[in-house]
Design a protein around this motif. Structure first.
Motif, PDB file in Angstrom:
ATOM      1  N   TYR A  78      51.966  82.241  10.495  1.00 54.92           N
ATOM      2  CA  TYR A  78      51.334  83.567  10.361  1.00 54.92           C
ATOM      3  C   TYR A  78      50.166  83.504   9.392  1.00 54.92           C
ATOM      4  CZ  TYR A  78      50.824  88.454   8.838  1.00 54.92           C
ATOM      5  OH  TYR A  78      50.321  89.683   8.494  1.00 54.92           O
ATOM      6  N   TRP A  79      50.397  82.896   8.218  1.00 61.29           N
ATOM      7  CA  TRP A  79      49.369  82.848   7.178  1.00 61.29           C
ATOM      8  C   TRP A  79      48.193  81.975   7.612  1.00 61.29           C
ATOM      9  CZ3 TRP A  79      50.787  86.643   4.276  1.00 61.29           C
ATOM     10  CH2 TRP A  79      52.131  86.876   4.018  1.00 61.29           C
ATOM     11  N   ASP A 109      58.097  83.122  11.218  1.00 55.11           N
ATOM     12  CA  ASP A 109      56.679  82.790  11.273  1.00 55.11           C
ATOM     13  C   ASP A 109      56.058  82.739   9.877  1.00 55.11           C
ATOM     14  OD1 ASP A 109      54.959  82.005  13.264  1.00 55.11           O
ATOM     15  OD2 ASP A 109      53.996  83.958  13.465  1.00 55.11           O
ATOM     16  N   GLN A 110      56.493  83.635   8.996  1.00 51.27           N
ATOM     17  CA  GLN A 110      55.891  83.717   7.665  1.00 51.27           C
ATOM     18  C   GLN A 110      56.522  82.745   6.668  1.00 51.27           C
ATOM     19  OE1 GLN A 110      56.362  87.898   6.662  1.00 51.27           O
ATOM     20  NE2 GLN A 110      54.309  88.407   7.420  1.00 51.27           N
ATOM     21  N   VAL A 111      57.847  82.622   6.689  1.00 50.74           N
ATOM     22  CA  VAL A 111      58.552  81.860   5.654  1.00 50.74           C
ATOM     23  C   VAL A 111      58.924  80.465   6.117  1.00 50.74           C
ATOM     24  CG1 VAL A 111      60.574  81.819   4.141  1.00 50.74           C
ATOM     25  CG2 VAL A 111      59.464  84.006   4.681  1.00 50.74           C
ATOM     26  N   LYS A 112      59.498  80.354   7.294  1.00 47.58           N
ATOM     27  CA  LYS A 112      59.994  79.068   7.764  1.00 47.58           C
ATOM     28  C   LYS A 112      58.867  78.121   8.169  1.00 47.58           C
ATOM     29  CE  LYS A 112      64.617  79.267   7.885  1.00 47.58           C
ATOM     30  NZ  LYS A 112      65.542  78.188   7.447  1.00 47.58           N
ATOM     31  N   GLU A 113      57.885  78.647   8.916  1.00 48.82           N
ATOM     32  CA  GLU A 113      56.826  77.785   9.446  1.00 48.82           C
ATOM     33  C   GLU A 113      55.474  78.036   8.798  1.00 48.82           C
ATOM     34  OE1 GLU A 113      56.827  78.243  13.679  1.00 48.82           O
ATOM     35  OE2 GLU A 113      58.559  76.941  13.971  1.00 48.82           O
ATOM     36  N   GLY A 114      55.214  79.252   8.380  1.00 50.64           N
ATOM     37  CA  GLY A 114      53.936  79.577   7.757  1.00 50.64           C
ATOM     38  C   GLY A 114      52.787  79.747   8.725  1.00 50.64           C
ATOM     39  N   PRO A 150      52.660  97.848   3.220  1.00 53.99           N
ATOM     40  CA  PRO A 150      52.217  96.484   2.926  1.00 53.99           C
ATOM     41  C   PRO A 150      51.422  95.874   4.074  1.00 53.99           C
ATOM     42  CG  PRO A 150      54.518  96.778   2.327  1.00 53.99           C
ATOM     43  CD  PRO A 150      54.114  97.996   3.098  1.00 53.99           C
ATOM     44  N   TYR A 151      50.446  95.073   3.715  1.00 52.84           N
ATOM     45  CA  TYR A 151      49.523  94.468   4.668  1.00 52.84           C
ATOM     46  C   TYR A 151      50.228  93.569   5.678  1.00 52.84           C
ATOM     47  CZ  TYR A 151      44.570  93.290   5.610  1.00 52.84           C
ATOM     48  OH  TYR A 151      43.318  93.176   6.147  1.00 52.84           O
ATOM     49  N   ASP A 152      51.297  92.891   5.233  1.00 55.73           N
ATOM     50  CA  ASP A 152      51.892  91.857   6.071  1.00 55.73           C
ATOM     51  C   ASP A 152      53.261  92.223   6.618  1.00 55.73           C
ATOM     52  OD1 ASP A 152      49.760  89.847   5.943  1.00 55.73           O
ATOM     53  OD2 ASP A 152      50.183  89.912   3.793  1.00 55.73           O
ATOM     54  N   LEU A 153      53.451  93.523   6.836  1.00 55.03           N
ATOM     55  CA  LEU A 153      54.594  94.065   7.558  1.00 55.03           C
ATOM     56  C   LEU A 153      54.065  95.129   8.525  1.00 55.03           C
ATOM     57  CD1 LEU A 153      57.218  94.593   4.696  1.00 55.03           C
ATOM     58  CD2 LEU A 153      57.415  92.967   6.588  1.00 55.03           C
ATOM     59  N   PRO A 154      54.862  95.543   9.497  1.00 55.54           N
ATOM     60  CA  PRO A 154      54.442  96.712  10.266  1.00 55.54           C
ATOM     61  C   PRO A 154      54.273  97.900   9.315  1.00 55.54           C
ATOM     62  CG  PRO A 154      56.313  95.627  11.315  1.00 55.54           C
ATOM     63  CD  PRO A 154      56.153  94.998   9.966  1.00 55.54           C
ATOM     64  N   ALA A 155      53.376  98.794   9.629  1.00 59.82           N
ATOM     65  CA  ALA A 155      53.146  99.960   8.780  1.00 59.82           C
ATOM     66  C   ALA A 155      54.377 100.850   8.752  1.00 59.82           C
ATOM     67  CB  ALA A 155      51.952 100.749   9.300  1.00 59.82           C
ATOM     68  N   LYS A 156      54.473 101.651   7.712  1.00 55.69           N
ATOM     69  CA  LYS A 156      55.447 102.733   7.716  1.00 55.69           C
ATOM     70  C   LYS A 156      55.058 103.728   8.803  1.00 55.69           C
ATOM     71  CE  LYS A 156      56.240 102.541   2.681  1.00 55.69           C
ATOM     72  NZ  LYS A 156      56.183 103.339   1.430  1.00 55.69           N
ATOM     73  N   THR A 157      55.955 104.630   9.130  1.00 57.44           N
ATOM     74  CA  THR A 157      55.692 105.619  10.158  1.00 57.44           C
ATOM     75  C   THR A 157      54.541 106.533   9.760  1.00 57.44           C
ATOM     76  OG1 THR A 157      58.033 105.648  10.755  1.00 57.44           O
ATOM     77  CG2 THR A 157      56.693 107.485  11.522  1.00 57.44           C
ATOM     78  N   LYS A 170      46.960  81.038  -0.271  1.00 56.51           N
ATOM     79  CA  LYS A 170      48.335  81.010  -0.755  1.00 56.51           C
ATOM     80  C   LYS A 170      48.590  82.055  -1.830  1.00 56.51           C
ATOM     81  CE  LYS A 170      49.539  76.250   0.417  1.00 56.51           C
ATOM     82  NZ  LYS A 170      50.036  74.936  -0.072  1.00 56.51           N
ATOM     83  N   ARG A 171      47.587  82.332  -2.663  1.00 55.19           N
ATOM     84  CA  ARG A 171      47.767  83.315  -3.736  1.00 55.19           C
ATOM     85  C   ARG A 171      47.963  84.739  -3.200  1.00 55.19           C
ATOM     86  NH1 ARG A 171      42.410  82.063  -3.464  1.00 55.19           N
ATOM     87  NH2 ARG A 171      40.922  83.794  -3.198  1.00 55.19           N
TER      88      ARG A 171
END
Length: 392
Positions: free
Chosen positions: A228-229, A221-226, A303-310, A236-237
């Motif tokens: 998510y963004w 979703d983030q890299v191949k198709e975009g 990080p904002y664009d990953l699941p949170a750490k535990t 983009k920045r």
């Protein structure tokens, strides 16, 4: 279907199984602040806890006899503190370990099923023997420790009983697995071990449900198709992806079958930033900026664009910065209590009682509501199916 909820804490596991269709007949917790949280929400009429029969007190003093034969499932996250395998740990005599109380509840209530949760650390090789001891106690709850019997001797008796086999006596078929909550739609990479047992006479065939979400699907979703963004309207920045993640994404040849992992950004949709817009944040319970966050080696936040750490029960002293948000520009801030509740999939109308550090402790100890519901619904379906077959 009726449940007894042990060690309920702030209520994540109990709320999830309630949402899955179970009705708590007894809810037991000794921590005052957690009980205050539940009472506050109950008095305010919050749907999932409005009818909870809460008992604030020591579970070791609870009398299950009036409930015997009326319970479909027992749930809970028994506290299990670090201990020395080589020491004189005496199972039920050790006040630090509440697994014996979970087993007592199963023994006295004889529910059709149970669902218990604990830290992943319990599965470490150091605790292999004790982990097996817990499992065998759950399988044969009537084989109780003798006075002054050390846990290792009790384990030996349980092993002999297990290999000898007495199928006509009370026993449970127990499975265990470490689950990552992110794989079930929770915006947090939270790994915990779960114990699920069904009473053997029901002859239930069960396995942990297959995961529904994956990292590969998020990368697609983030890299191949975009998509998510674009969905989040991220410039983009600000679209930060690690080189390692990009390399992994490039190896994907087809759309993954799972849904994408849910990220911190996904979880916080609709919440104003309590640091930059405190006035708008006041419309949400427990959504107040907490100053003082900083980074250092190994303490960098989620990080904002990953699941949170535990999320953990510690606050300022959590070594990995799990209770902080890491923005794309490298800046950090603490998650508010409301944001942390979103990461644990609590509903927005559920209010937490106590200071920021106290409420973060409650959240760090909780089971994500969504994961509890997912497991509870599957267990409930099997119980109902078994009942329907018996009716015929």
């Amino acid at each position: 279907m009726n449940t007894v909820e042990l060690f309920v804490g702030a209520g994540g596991l109990g709320m999830g199984v309630s949402r899955a269709g179970f009705k708590p007949i007894a809810v037991i917790e000794c921590d005052k602040y957690s009980c205050d949280t539940i009472r506050d929400n109950r008095e305010r009429g919050v749907d999932l806890v409005a009818d909870w029969p809460l008992t604030e007190g020591d579970v070791r003093e609870f009398d299950y006899s009036p409930l015997a034969g009326k319970i479909e499932m027992v749930t809970g996250g028994p506290p299990c503190q670090p201990f020395s395998i080589g020491g004189r740990h005496k199972a039920e005599a050790d006040a630090r370990d509440m697994f014996p109380e979970a087993v007592r509840a199963v023994r006295e209530l004889q529910p059709k099923a149970f669902l218990f949760e604990n830290v992943k650390g319990l599965t470490r090789s150091t605790f292999t023997s004790y982990f097996e001891y817990i499992r065998l106690q759950m399988m044969y709850p009537e084989i109780t420790p003798q006075p002054d019997e050390e846990w290792s001797d009790h384990l030996t008796r349980l092993e002999r009983y297990h290999t000898h086999g007495r199928p006509n006596e009370l026993h449970y078929r127990v499975v265990t697995r470490v689950l990552n909550a992110a794989n079930y739609g929770v915006p947090q990479r939270r790994e915990r071990v779960f114990f699920v047992g069904f009473r053997a006479d029901l002859d239930v065939e069960w396995a942990f449900p297959e995961s529904t979400h994956s990292y590969n699907a998020l990368l697609w979703d983030q890299v191949k198709e975009g998509n998510y963004w674009e969905h989040h309207e991220v410039p983009k920045r600000e679209r930060w992806i690690s080189e390692r993640a990009k390399r992994r994404a490039e190896k994907l040849d087809e759309v993954p079958a799972h849904k994408p992992w849910r990220t911190v950004r996904d979880a916080l949709v609709g919440l104003p930033d309590a640091e930059t817009d405190p006035e708008a944040a006041e419309a949400f319970h427990n959504h107040k900026f907490q100053p003082g966050a900083r980074t250092y080696v190994g303490h960098t936040g989620s990080p904002y664009d990953l699941p949170a750490k535990t999320l953990k029960a510690g606050v300022h002293g959590v070594p990995g910065g799990e209770n902080m948000l890491l923005r794309h520009d490298g800046s950090v801030r603490y998650f508010t209590v409301r944001e942390s509740a979103r990461l644990q999939t609590f509903p927005d109308d559920f209010r937490f009682h106590g200071s920021w550090s106290e409420t973060m402790r409650q959240l760090g100890n909780a089971v994500p509501v969504t994961l509890a519901e997912f497991l509870g619904r599957d267990i409930g379906d099997h119980i109902a199916s078994c009942a329907a077959n018996n009716d015929h």
